[in-house]
Every structure is written in C-alpha cells, then in structure tokens.
Design a protein around this motif. Structure first.
Motif, PDB file in Angstrom:
ATOM      1  N   MET A 152       0.732  -1.142  -0.017  1.00  0.00           N
ATOM      2  CA  MET A 152       0.007  -0.046  -0.064  1.00  0.00           C
ATOM      3  C   MET A 152       0.815   1.237   0.248  1.00  0.00           C
ATOM      4  O   MET A 152       1.870   1.132   0.514  1.00  0.00           O
ATOM      5  CB  MET A 152      -0.800   0.069   1.382  1.00  0.00           C
ATOM      6  CG  MET A 152      -1.744   1.335   1.351  1.00  0.00           C
ATOM      7  SD  MET A 152      -2.688   1.311   2.932  1.00  0.00           S
ATOM      8  CE  MET A 152      -3.954  -0.250   2.556  1.00  0.00           C
ATOM      9  N   ALA A 153       0.379   2.224  -0.624  1.00  0.00           N
ATOM     10  CA  ALA A 153       1.291   3.471  -0.675  1.00  0.00           C
ATOM     11  C   ALA A 153       0.517   4.728  -0.608  1.00  0.00           C
ATOM     12  O   ALA A 153      -0.867   4.775  -1.130  1.00  0.00           O
ATOM     13  CB  ALA A 153       2.108   3.578  -2.038  1.00  0.00           C
ATOM     14  N   PHE A 154       0.973   6.014  -0.393  1.00  0.00           N
ATOM     15  CA  PHE A 154       0.428   7.070  -0.264  1.00  0.00           C
ATOM     16  C   PHE A 154       1.025   7.927  -1.075  1.00  0.00           C
ATOM     17  O   PHE A 154       2.506   8.161  -0.608  1.00  0.00           O
ATOM     18  CB  PHE A 154       0.051   7.695   1.100  1.00  0.00           C
ATOM     19  CG  PHE A 154      -0.867   6.848   2.034  1.00  0.00           C
ATOM     20  CD1 PHE A 154      -2.128   7.375   1.983  1.00  0.00           C
ATOM     21  CD2 PHE A 154      -0.233   5.678   2.821  1.00  0.00           C
ATOM     22  CE1 PHE A 154      -3.005   6.331   2.896  1.00  0.00           C
ATOM     23  CE2 PHE A 154      -1.269   4.923   3.397  1.00  0.00           C
ATOM     24  CZ  PHE A 154      -2.527   5.166   3.595  1.00  0.00           C
ATOM     25  N   VAL A 155       0.808   8.698  -1.781  1.00  0.00           N
ATOM     26  CA  VAL A 155       1.526   9.885  -2.547  1.00  0.00           C
ATOM     27  C   VAL A 155       0.720  11.015  -2.891  1.00  0.00           C
ATOM     28  O   VAL A 155      -0.606  10.985  -2.964  1.00  0.00           O
ATOM     29  CB  VAL A 155       2.035   9.088  -3.854  1.00  0.00           C
ATOM     30  CG1 VAL A 155       0.904   8.958  -4.763  1.00  0.00           C
ATOM     31  CG2 VAL A 155       3.124  10.233  -4.585  1.00  0.00           C
ATOM     32  N   GLY A 156       1.275  12.369  -2.719  1.00  0.00           N
ATOM     33  CA  GLY A 156       0.278  13.452  -3.139  1.00  0.00           C
ATOM     34  C   GLY A 156       1.466  14.710  -2.606  1.00  0.00           C
ATOM     35  O   GLY A 156       2.574  14.744  -2.837  1.00  0.00           O
ATOM     36  N   GLY A 157       0.663  15.624  -2.324  1.00  0.00           N
ATOM     37  CA  GLY A 157       1.169  17.121  -2.002  1.00  0.00           C
ATOM     38  C   GLY A 157       1.129  17.533  -0.620  1.00  0.00           C
ATOM     39  O   GLY A 157       1.634  18.476  -0.226  1.00  0.00           O
ATOM     40  N   LEU A 158       0.582  16.730   0.258  1.00  0.00           N
ATOM     41  CA  LEU A 158       0.661  17.026   1.713  1.00  0.00           C
ATOM     42  C   LEU A 158       1.767  16.643   2.477  1.00  0.00           C
ATOM     43  O   LEU A 158       2.658  15.430   2.472  1.00  0.00           O
ATOM     44  CB  LEU A 158      -0.596  16.179   2.405  1.00  0.00           C
ATOM     45  CG  LEU A 158      -1.938  16.845   1.998  1.00  0.00           C
ATOM     46  CD1 LEU A 158      -3.041  15.557   2.265  1.00  0.00           C
ATOM     47  CD2 LEU A 158      -2.168  18.124   3.037  1.00  0.00           C
ATOM     48  N   ASN A 159       2.399  17.593   3.155  1.00  0.00           N
ATOM     49  CA  ASN A 159       3.486  17.306   4.143  1.00  0.00           C
ATOM     50  C   ASN A 159       3.006  17.088   5.280  1.00  0.00           C
ATOM     51  O   ASN A 159       1.646  17.029   5.630  1.00  0.00           O
ATOM     52  CB  ASN A 159       4.402  18.634   4.071  1.00  0.00           C
ATOM     53  CG  ASN A 159       5.175  19.115   2.906  1.00  0.00           C
ATOM     54  OD1 ASN A 159       6.155  18.313   2.710  1.00  0.00           O
ATOM     55  ND2 ASN A 159       4.804  20.249   2.285  1.00  0.00           N
ATOM     56  N   ILE A 160       3.858  16.899   6.347  1.00  0.00           N
ATOM     57  CA  ILE A 160       3.289  16.627   7.659  1.00  0.00           C
ATOM     58  C   ILE A 160       3.316  17.717   8.554  1.00  0.00           C
ATOM     59  O   ILE A 160       4.617  18.453   9.139  1.00  0.00           O
ATOM     60  CB  ILE A 160       4.362  15.374   8.282  1.00  0.00           C
ATOM     61  CG1 ILE A 160       4.282  14.232   7.492  1.00  0.00           C
ATOM     62  CG2 ILE A 160       3.923  15.209   9.917  1.00  0.00           C
ATOM     63  CD1 ILE A 160       5.381  12.950   7.973  1.00  0.00           C
ATOM     64  N   ASP A 161       2.271  18.481   8.680  1.00  0.00           N
ATOM     65  CA  ASP A 161       2.438  19.703   9.363  1.00  0.00           C
ATOM     66  C   ASP A 161       0.867  20.128   9.853  1.00  0.00           C
ATOM     67  O   ASP A 161       0.024  19.894   9.109  1.00  0.00           O
ATOM     68  CB  ASP A 161       2.586  20.727   8.209  1.00  0.00           C
ATOM     69  CG  ASP A 161       3.036  22.033   8.870  1.00  0.00           C
ATOM     70  OD1 ASP A 161       1.954  22.919   9.362  1.00  0.00           O
ATOM     71  OD2 ASP A 161       4.201  22.387   9.024  1.00  0.00           O
ATOM     72  N   ASP A 162       0.775  20.846  10.816  1.00  0.00           N
ATOM     73  CA  ASP A 162      -0.640  21.161  11.424  1.00  0.00           C
ATOM     74  C   ASP A 162      -1.427  21.975  10.651  1.00  0.00           C
ATOM     75  O   ASP A 162      -2.404  22.119  10.545  1.00  0.00           O
ATOM     76  CB  ASP A 162      -0.426  21.759  12.840  1.00  0.00           C
ATOM     77  CG  ASP A 162      -0.260  20.884  14.067  1.00  0.00           C
ATOM     78  OD1 ASP A 162      -0.299  19.625  13.743  1.00  0.00           O
ATOM     79  OD2 ASP A 162       0.217  21.279  14.939  1.00  0.00           O
ATOM     80  N   ARG A 163      -0.746  22.726   9.713  1.00  0.00           N
ATOM     81  CA  ARG A 163      -1.381  23.616   8.666  1.00  0.00           C
ATOM     82  C   ARG A 163      -2.337  22.988   7.671  1.00  0.00           C
ATOM     83  O   ARG A 163      -3.022  23.753   7.178  1.00  0.00           O
ATOM     84  CB  ARG A 163      -0.102  24.620   7.720  1.00  0.00           C
ATOM     85  CG  ARG A 163       0.375  25.689   8.664  1.00  0.00           C
ATOM     86  CD  ARG A 163       1.337  26.133   7.873  1.00  0.00           C
ATOM     87  NE  ARG A 163       2.498  25.285   7.540  1.00  0.00           N
ATOM     88  CZ  ARG A 163       3.680  25.504   6.836  1.00  0.00           C
ATOM     89  NH1 ARG A 163       3.881  26.823   6.579  1.00  0.00           N
ATOM     90  NH2 ARG A 163       4.634  24.745   6.616  1.00  0.00           N
ATOM     91  N   ASN A 164      -2.473  21.501   7.780  1.00  0.00           N
ATOM     92  CA  ASN A 164      -2.912  20.962   6.783  1.00  0.00           C
ATOM     93  C   ASN A 164      -4.194  20.367   7.522  1.00  0.00           C
ATOM     94  O   ASN A 164      -5.291  19.610   7.155  1.00  0.00           O
ATOM     95  CB  ASN A 164      -2.311  19.571   6.114  1.00  0.00           C
ATOM     96  CG  ASN A 164      -1.293  20.144   5.412  1.00  0.00           C
ATOM     97  OD1 ASN A 164      -1.429  20.844   4.556  1.00  0.00           O
ATOM     98  ND2 ASN A 164       0.006  19.483   5.735  1.00  0.00           N
ATOM     99  N   VAL A 165      -4.333  20.761   8.899  1.00  0.00           N
ATOM    100  CA  VAL A 165      -5.597  19.880   9.627  1.00  0.00           C
ATOM    101  C   VAL A 165      -6.438  21.017  10.334  1.00  0.00           C
ATOM    102  O   VAL A 165      -6.216  21.825  10.756  1.00  0.00           O
ATOM    103  CB  VAL A 165      -4.999  19.113  10.996  1.00  0.00           C
ATOM    104  CG1 VAL A 165      -6.009  18.420  11.770  1.00  0.00           C
ATOM    105  CG2 VAL A 165      -3.985  17.994  10.296  1.00  0.00           C
ATOM    106  N   THR A 166      -7.728  20.684  10.116  1.00  0.00           N
ATOM    107  CA  THR A 166      -8.734  21.668  10.489  1.00  0.00           C
ATOM    108  C   THR A 166      -8.651  21.610  12.122  1.00  0.00           C
ATOM    109  O   THR A 166      -8.685  20.418  12.922  1.00  0.00           O
ATOM    110  CB  THR A 166     -10.218  20.979  10.116  1.00  0.00           C
ATOM    111  OG1 THR A 166     -10.291  21.103   8.805  1.00  0.00           O
ATOM    112  CG2 THR A 166     -11.171  21.984  10.841  1.00  0.00           C
TER     113      THR A 166
END
Length: 365
Positions: free
Chosen positions: A226-240
């Motif tokens: 299984m893999a995940f790929v895309g544009g999201l970094n690991i950062d609180d700015r991506n979370v509501t």
C-alpha cells in the motif's frame, strides 16, 4: 612595475564576471532569464556573482546524479528486482480510456510504465490523509517507509513520529526520509531522536548549499503493498482545528496494486541517494512482494526533481496538454510553466478545449 591592490581587484572582478557570464550563456536556455542574470552580474559586481552562484547555477549538472530516478529499463536495475517486480506488460490499448493521452505521455517517462489493476482513493487535506496513514502504520506487518519534504515539530508531526517509533520498537523496518531544508527546526532540535533510539532509520536529504536540489516528494509505502503519494507534508497547517486559520488545501491518494512497487523503488532510490549507498545495497526481495490486481485504475509513477536535458516530467505535462481532446484541469499552488507548456495550454484553449487553472487566492510565495 607595481600594480596597486585596487587594480588587481578590478582584474579579478572582471574575470569572475566573465566566467559567470559564460556559464549563463552556456546553460540558461530562456533568453529572458539569461539577460536578467547578465544584468545582475555586471550591475552589482561581486554581489551579482555571489547571488548567481547561490541561486542561478544549475547544480543538476554537478549533483543531480544523486537524485536521478531509477530506470527500470536498465538491465542492471531490473536484475536487482524479483521476477514479478520487473517491467510490467503493455496495458494501454486502443480501447483504453484516455489512450490518446497515455500513448503520448508514457514514452516521455522512461523509468516507469503505465500499470493496470490498481485502486486509487483520493484523500482531501490532512483531515483524511493523516488518520489513513496512521491506521496503515499501525496495521503494517514488515516495513514502513515514509518520505516528506516537511516533517514539522508540531502535534501532527509528533503523532506520526510516535507511530513510527512504536512500530520500530515492534521490530519493523521503519525508515523516515525528510528534506533538511524543509524540516529545519525538527532537524536541529533533536525531534527525530526518540524514533532513532527505538530502531527507526531516519535520514535527511542534504539540501544546504544547493537550494535548488531539494527533495519535495511526499510518499509512504507500507509492506510494499500500500502506498500514499501526493502534495501533503506532515504539518498542522493541513488539519482543521490545528491550523491557525483555514487549513491548507491539498490532495493525497491511497494506492494499492502493481504501481505500489514503482513507488517503493522510487523511495529506495531516494534513500540510496540520501545515505550515499548503492541501489544494490538497499533493494531486497522482501520489499517487493507479489502484487495482485485490486481494481481497474491505470497508474504511471512520474518522478519529478532535478531534470537534465530530457526533462521527462515536463515532457509528460506537455504531451498530456497537447493530446487533450475535451478538457484540461490544473489545480496547483504554484503556476510557473515554461514557454512550451504555456503555449500548449494557449493552443488547447484556441482549438476549443476547456482549459481551467485553479490557483490559491493568496499564495505563500
């Protein structure tokens, strides 16, 4: 005959400016870029040369080989892989949806072919991606490989790092690869130390001193299945609820099927580059399990990054836009196309293709 110090400095400055200008003329393909750099170099003397050395020199010529994508057409690379993980059979036929696009874009990227039998699930924002990634990490049986340009020292970063630490303590093969420039605070604060102590392998891409050789990939591969790929970094700015304002909107996909093996190979190529080891030492059969069909999606892994004269990713974009018959939809935080892609978009619009480009109202750059 004596020559004063100022005369020597003038001679040296002229020589440095001439050598710098020669590099501009030899390697800047766009006339506007070349004229701009020449103006900076000759208008600001020493400062112009220093600015060009830091930001203008194409270090891909010197260092880009460290980030060359693996070419599975190369017999030497294919020989490292298990039989089932070698180049897949042709899957694009005349009846394939979008075949007119795929037949143009696929030859532009020699590293990975289009593979069939995949399942692709879109994950919007960190609200969907982070829980899915944490669940996959918790359920992994053998290996967890995670790569991110930014691994922030915040709640989201700590949550994912703790999950990696726990699985490393369980004895899994856990690897975390981050970019040293994108993760500056975490890198210098010892943020990754607990994961290392638990047995995780944590490495960084060394981008200091050559800022145009950063690694922006965001990839996770679990058990090679299984893999995940895309544009999201690991950062609180991506979370509501964690972002200071509205969360940054971006996309990731969860992928299963034969294309996962290509993402695994790309991760290991980046790992070999970051650790300064050879692919022969990082590719092992257990990281490439047999992958059966999980759905009907066609997927081609297209690596981006330092590109030489072939510029595979740019060629694939150009081919896709030029081949589009009905619509072209682009969603991107940054829109800086080269002349060829800009003209392809303009020509597509002129011939009746519905071209839509969606950009942020306010950019962070």
């Amino acid at each position: 005959m004596e020559v004063d110090q100022s005369s020597w400095l003038t001679v040296v400055r002229i020589v440095v400016s001439l050598l710098t200008s020669l590099d501009v003329l030899l390697h800047k393909r766009r006339p506007v870029s070349a004229v701009l750099w020449l103006g900076i170099i000759w208008s600001f003397a020493w400062v112009g040369a220093v600015v060009y050395f830091v930001f203008g020199i194409d270090r891909v010529r010197w260092l880009g080989s460290e980030q060359q994508e693996p070419d599975v057409l190369d017999p030497a690379v294919r020989a490292l892989l298990p039989d089932h993980a070698r180049r897949p059979p042709e899957v694009v036929t005349k009846e394939t949806p979008g075949a007119h696009v795929l037949r143009i874009t696929e030859p532009a990227v020699t590293s990975f072919a289009v593979t069939g039998g995949n399942t692709v699930e879109l994950l919007v924002d960190g609200d969907a991606f982070y829980p899915a990634l944490l669940e996959a990490i918790a359920e992994a049986r053998h290996s967890v490989h995670v790569q991110s340009f930014i691994s922030s020292r915040d709640d989201s970063g700590r949550e994912i790092l703790e999950a990696l630490r726990a699985r490393a303590a369980d004895g899994l093969d856990v690897r975390l690869l981050y970019d040293r420039f994108g993760s500056t605070l975490a890198h210098f604060s010892g943020f990754f130390r607990p994961a290392r102590r638990a047995g995780a392998q944590v490495r960084s891409k060394r981008s200091w001193g050559h800022l145009n050789l950063r690694n922006h990939r965001k990839v996770a591969v679990l058990d090679g299945e299984m893999a995940f790929v895309g544009g999201l970094n690991i950062d609180d700015r991506n979370v509501t609820g964690r972002a200071r304002h509205a969360p940054d909107r971006d996309y990731h996909v969860r992928l299963t099927g034969p294309a996962v093996g290509d993402l695994q190979l790309q991760f290991l190529s980046d790992w070999a580059s970051a650790t300064r080891t050879s692919l022969e030492r990082v590719i092992t059969p257990d990281l490439f399990p047999p992958l059966s069909s999980t759905g009907g999606a066609l997927v081609q892994v297209v690596p981006g990054g330092p590109e030489g004269s072939e510029r595979g990713l740019a060629k694939a974009y150009f081919g896709a836009v030029a081949a589009a018959a009905d619509s072209v939809t682009i969603v991107t935080p940054y829109f800086l196309p080269d002349d060829a892609i800009f003209e392809a978009l303009r020509y597509s619009a002129l011939r009746g293709v519905d071209v839509q480009i969606i950009l942020p109202k306010r950019s962070n750059h």
